[in-house]
Enzyme design. Structure first.
Site, PDB file in Angstrom:
ATOM      1  N   ALA A   7       0.794  -1.183   0.059  1.00 31.64           N
ATOM      2  CA  ALA A   7       0.091   0.140   0.053  1.00 31.64           C
ATOM      3  C   ALA A   7       0.875   1.102  -0.027  1.00 31.64           C
ATOM      4  O   ALA A   7       1.911   1.295   1.041  1.00 31.64           O
ATOM      5  CB  ALA A   7      -0.780  -0.157   1.044  1.00 31.64           C
ATOM      6  N   CYS A   8       0.775   1.964  -0.962  1.00 36.10           N
ATOM      7  CA  CYS A   8       1.797   3.084  -1.169  1.00 36.10           C
ATOM      8  C   CYS A   8       0.993   4.466  -1.460  1.00 36.10           C
ATOM      9  O   CYS A   8      -0.033   4.438  -1.312  1.00 36.10           O
ATOM     10  CB  CYS A   8       2.517   2.757  -2.668  1.00 36.10           C
ATOM     11  SG  CYS A   8       3.343   1.219  -2.576  1.00 36.10           S
TER      12      CYS A   8
END
Length: 468
Positions: A7-8
């Site tokens: 998750a960026c």
């Protein structure tokens, strides 16, 4: 899948929105639970595989025989794939992959994900060594997705000295991409972001048949426009608390007239800053945690507000890169791969030249377990220690970052202005500069952590005896 997606958070800045006229594509690569060390490498033409075999799926593909050299930041543990993160090739084309995003159940029922397809672990290795422009990157990745399918939903950015393109995957075989206007910036946070879309515009590209698919299945909820987020995206409670607030905060800071709410489901995809953005602005954005709002986890607000929204900077940050292609210097020194390991609250972004054949040992030879003089683990340790009492160490952190940036800039200015004659000499010249900056980064991180330990030792509450 043997491993969770990352998750960026992604930030894109067009050349007319940047103070120095460069293009910038940046992303934080986050991990889950235990640390996942990254390292900085150069993949030469000889090292690039001629046949690619996925470590996650059964996918295999013969690759072209003329790959370009490129930088990347892969996982140290490659048992579950390469996960190259982001990089710049020898033609000054950059790519960052991926931003994990979402699709709604309507499109996933029509075009399901493909278990035998390709995904984040594969994209850079399959695309970056073979493209000579940002748009060419979109077309190559798009063709691969249409042909072989993907097993996850992602956003991917490409840049060269003139253009930035952002592509989002849709279902198992479809995609759409937008050329980011030169005077705009884009902030993406784990949600399908592209809104208004014109299939007839040369600044929009898409998979074959995407427009027909929308019409055939009556997916468009409006009559007067095409909004891909409305058609393919999600509008969940998770979006309101995990995704939207990050976009809201950066648009609030960079666009002072933004009056939206943190949970707004319809924040614009394209935003236009009140003033041109610097590298320092990009670094600050990717290191931010809702400062000067009730939602800052390090702030003085109520606990219910401090824990309400997902922050941008987290202790799950594994690496951060800003891929900058400059327009005010010669092409041999134009590409800068800014890089930091660990959580963004306590690290420094180093401006490494990308036209090189090897990376600094300090950023390449990373240990799989904790080592006291390892730049990745030092950054992790400093952030975890700082997390315990952020206000106590904030000024020290700020001073360290500022001092490091001054030293990096001095080396960069001297390196930019030094004339050399042939390509090999240029690469030697740039590698010397990179090694100097890597040494500074290590020294600064050691100094920061050392001073933090010193202060905590003096203030330790375990010793209750009178001090003499």
């Amino acid at each position: 899948m043997k491993r969770e997606n990352k998750a960026c958070t992604t930030l894109l800045v067009g050349k007319k929105a940047a103070s120095d006229g460069s293009t910038m594509i940046a992303r934080i690569e986050d991990g889950f639970e235990k640390p996942n060390p990254q390292h900085f490498v150069v993949v030469s033409s000889e090292q690039q595989p001629r046949r690619y075999c996925s470590s996650i799926t059964s996918f295999e593909l013969d690759l072209p025989q003329n790959p370009l050299r490129y930088t990347s930041t892969p996982d140290l543990d490659d048992r579950f794939g390469i996960w190259a993160g982001g990089g710049i090739n020898s033609q000054n084309v950059a790519m960052t992959a991926c931003e994990t995003i979402t699709n709604n159940d309507r499109i996933l029922a029509i075009d399901p994900l493909v278990d035998t397809g390709i995904g984040e672990a594969d994209f850079i290795t399959l695309v970056l060594p073979y493209i000579h422009s940002a748009k060419e990157g979109v077309l190559r990745l798009g063709q691969l997705i249409e042909t072989y399918g993907t097993y996850e939903i992602n956003g991917i950015a490409f840049s060269d000295s003139e253009e930035i393109w952002y592509l989002e995957t849709i279902g198992g075989h479809h995609w759409a991409a937008v050329r980011i206007p030169d005077d705009a910036f884009v902030f993406v946070s784990n949600r399908l972001a592209i809104d208004h879309f014109d299939f007839n515009s040369p600044d929009n590209l898409s998979a074959t048949g995407l427009q027909d698919l929308i019409e055939k299945h009556q997916l468009n909820p409006t009559n007067d426009e095409l909004n891909l987020r409305d058609i393919f995206g999600t509008f969940t409670n998770g979006d309101q608390h995990y995704n939207n607030p990050r976009v809201w905060y950066i648009q609030k800071v960079f666009c002072k007239n933004n009056s939206s709410h943190p949970e707004d489901q319809d924040l614009p995809f394209l935003a236009y800053p009140d003033k041109k953005l610097t590298i320092e602005d990009v670094r600050w954005a990717l290191s931010s945690h809702y400062q000067n709002t009730p939602y800052d986890p390090y702030g003085e607000g109520e606990m219910i507000d401090k824990s309400r929204y997902r922050s941008i900077a987290l202790n799950r940050n594994e690496e951060t890169h800003i891929l900058q292609i400059r327009n005010n210097v010669s092409k041999e020194i134009a590409a800068i791969h800014w890089l930091a390991f660990g959580p963004n609250t306590f690290n420094t972004l180093v401006p490494f030249y990308a036209n090189i054949t090897k990376t600094p040992t300090i950023f390449n030879e990373i240990g799989s377990t904790f080592k006291a003089n390892d730049i990745y683990w030092l950054s992790k340790a400093a952030a975890l220690l700082g997390d315990s009492n952020f206000s106590r160490f904030e000024t020290l952190r700020n001073d360290t970052v500022s001092e490091a940036m001054i030293e990096y800039r001095k080396i960069q200015l001297a390196t930019d202005s030094c004339e050399v004659e042939d390509d090999q000499t240029i690469q030697d010249h740039l590698e010397i500069a990179n090694n100097k900056m890597a040494e500074i980064a290590l020294t600064k991180m050691n100094g920061l952590l050392g001073e933090m330990i010193k202060r905590l030792t003096i203030e330790s509450s375990l010793d209750n005896t009178n001090r003499r």
